[in-house]
Design an enzyme around this catalytic site. Sequence first.
Site, PDB file in Angstrom:
ATOM      1  N   ASP A 237      -3.141   2.236  -6.008  1.00 57.20           N
ATOM      2  CA  ASP A 237      -1.970   2.273  -5.117  1.00 57.20           C
ATOM      3  C   ASP A 237      -1.895   1.092  -4.156  1.00 57.20           C
ATOM      4  O   ASP A 237      -1.216   1.159  -3.145  1.00 57.20           O
ATOM      5  CB  ASP A 237      -1.976   3.576  -4.299  1.00 57.20           C
ATOM      6  CG  ASP A 237      -3.246   3.718  -3.473  1.00 57.20           C
ATOM      7  OD1 ASP A 237      -4.119   2.842  -3.563  1.00 57.20           O
ATOM      8  OD2 ASP A 237      -3.359   4.710  -2.729  1.00 57.20           O
ATOM      9  N   GLU A 238      -2.589  -0.003  -4.456  1.00 55.50           N
ATOM     10  CA  GLU A 238      -2.730  -1.071  -3.471  1.00 55.50           C
ATOM     11  C   GLU A 238      -2.875  -2.420  -4.165  1.00 55.50           C
ATOM     12  O   GLU A 238      -3.594  -2.525  -5.148  1.00 55.50           O
ATOM     13  CB  GLU A 238      -3.993  -0.763  -2.661  1.00 55.50           C
ATOM     14  CG  GLU A 238      -4.117  -1.497  -1.375  1.00 55.50           C
ATOM     15  CD  GLU A 238      -5.428  -1.168  -0.677  1.00 55.50           C
ATOM     16  OE1 GLU A 238      -5.927  -0.037  -0.848  1.00 55.50           O
ATOM     17  OE2 GLU A 238      -5.950  -2.047   0.008  1.00 55.50           O
TER      18      GLU A 238
ATOM     19  N   ASP B 220       0.851  -1.188   0.000  1.00 56.29           N
ATOM     20  CA  ASP B 220       0.000   0.000   0.000  1.00 56.29           C
ATOM     21  C   ASP B 220       0.888   1.240   0.000  1.00 56.29           C
ATOM     22  O   ASP B 220       1.585   1.514   0.971  1.00 56.29           O
ATOM     23  CB  ASP B 220      -0.880  -0.043   1.264  1.00 56.29           C
ATOM     24  CG  ASP B 220      -2.102   0.846   1.142  1.00 56.29           C
ATOM     25  OD1 ASP B 220      -2.103   1.737   0.275  1.00 56.29           O
ATOM     26  OD2 ASP B 220      -3.048   0.644   1.918  1.00 56.29           O
TER      27      ASP B 220
END
Length: 413
Positions: free
Chosen positions: A99-100, A9
């Site tokens: 983003d993860e 993350d």
Amino acid sequence: MGANIIHADLDAFYASVEQLLNPSLRGRPIAVGGGVVLAASYEAKAFGVHGGMPGRQARQLCPDLQFVSGHFDEYQRLGDAAIDVLVDFTPAVERISIDEAFADVSGSVHLFGAPEDMAKTIRRRVRTELGLPISLGVARTKHLAKIASQVAKPDGLVVVDPPYEETFLRDLPVALIWGVGAVTQERLADAGIATIGQLAAARPQSMERLLGRTAGGKLAALARNRDPRPVVTQRRVRSVGAQSALGKKPAVTSVIRPTLRHLADRVASRMRAKSRAGKTVTVRVRFADLRAVTRSITLPAPVSATGILAEVAEELVHTALADHPTESNISLLAIAVSQLDDDTALQLELPLRLQDEKRCPGTRKGAARWLADRAMDAIRDRFGKEAIGYGSVALGDRRAIPDAFRELAEREL
DNA sequence: TCTGGGGTCCTAGGACCC
DNA sequence: TCTGGGGTCCTAGGACCC
């Protein structure tokens, strides 16, 4: 089974990218956005600023807050690059958002060593090659790995070895459980439950009474860490939608029609680009006081033509407004299409079949419009999105979110 | 100047069929 | 005419996530 799942993350992603691109922003409270905060740096979060917060409120909390307009193309590029680092260790990567992502490295241990060592390398590479902070959690299940990465933030690594799972979870707040939001947290607090340990110790029956059968049972399983969900590499999208905040506008055709046109065009062209179409059309109308209602209809055949979608949506919006005759202003319109099918050849064959024409009047006209839309799609592919069509109709609002941000949020069909 | 945009999943009631 | 049950689909609303 060992701790083979990694959750990665990127920290305060948009804000970190801005601080990377502009060194004078480093160490300072910044927010991406304007009317609304899309992302806040850790320095801004320390003041209570967070994503989704109105810009004015953020300024009150943090007078020194500096607003920056986003570099959305950079977010996409750097987000992809970070995922690529994970893919260097295993193809079993499940991307959750820009983003993860999760990675199942159980098949890679013989190549790269212990998952913890892989995690250290991933963090170092993202830091040195991309210049971005990233937090990682390593555990036996996805759920636990995600909690671990939350605990690791900012810019950290937490490994939960199987023998220590219960100890690790015991004193953490229930809000760290995926799916426990404000409402559930409040309900649990009323029952005297604040930590995951307390939740695990609670009687399943009382949880079901409190939260409903499914949610209660599921939560109990999660708290006891009995939830082995597999890492899924690619997941099919089940609905496609678009929405537009309007500020406060009168609920009249001259506002509604062009807005729905624009939304329908966004949704339908995305579906056509992936040869998909959907049967259920849902609209959402939010009134000036922020209360919202939805209306939906399931059509006899899937649609992906802009004009038809816009007309169906307009009908639905009118039924919603008719049910609320005292509401004269609206603050948001949205269109979503679900029950998606592959539309390969379907749209062309439909009008040739007489039963369908009878069962679904207007289908022939629909196919003609679908073909016209395909022609427009082709022109846009060649000359750009603004070349033809409904473009940015009726979205002259200053606070309108840039198209680049919308595209960033779109999920791959 | 009273709040973005794109998604997932669950629930509950009613229609409809067997 | 009333009574009974199960399964599936549709619709509206809501919680939640990034």
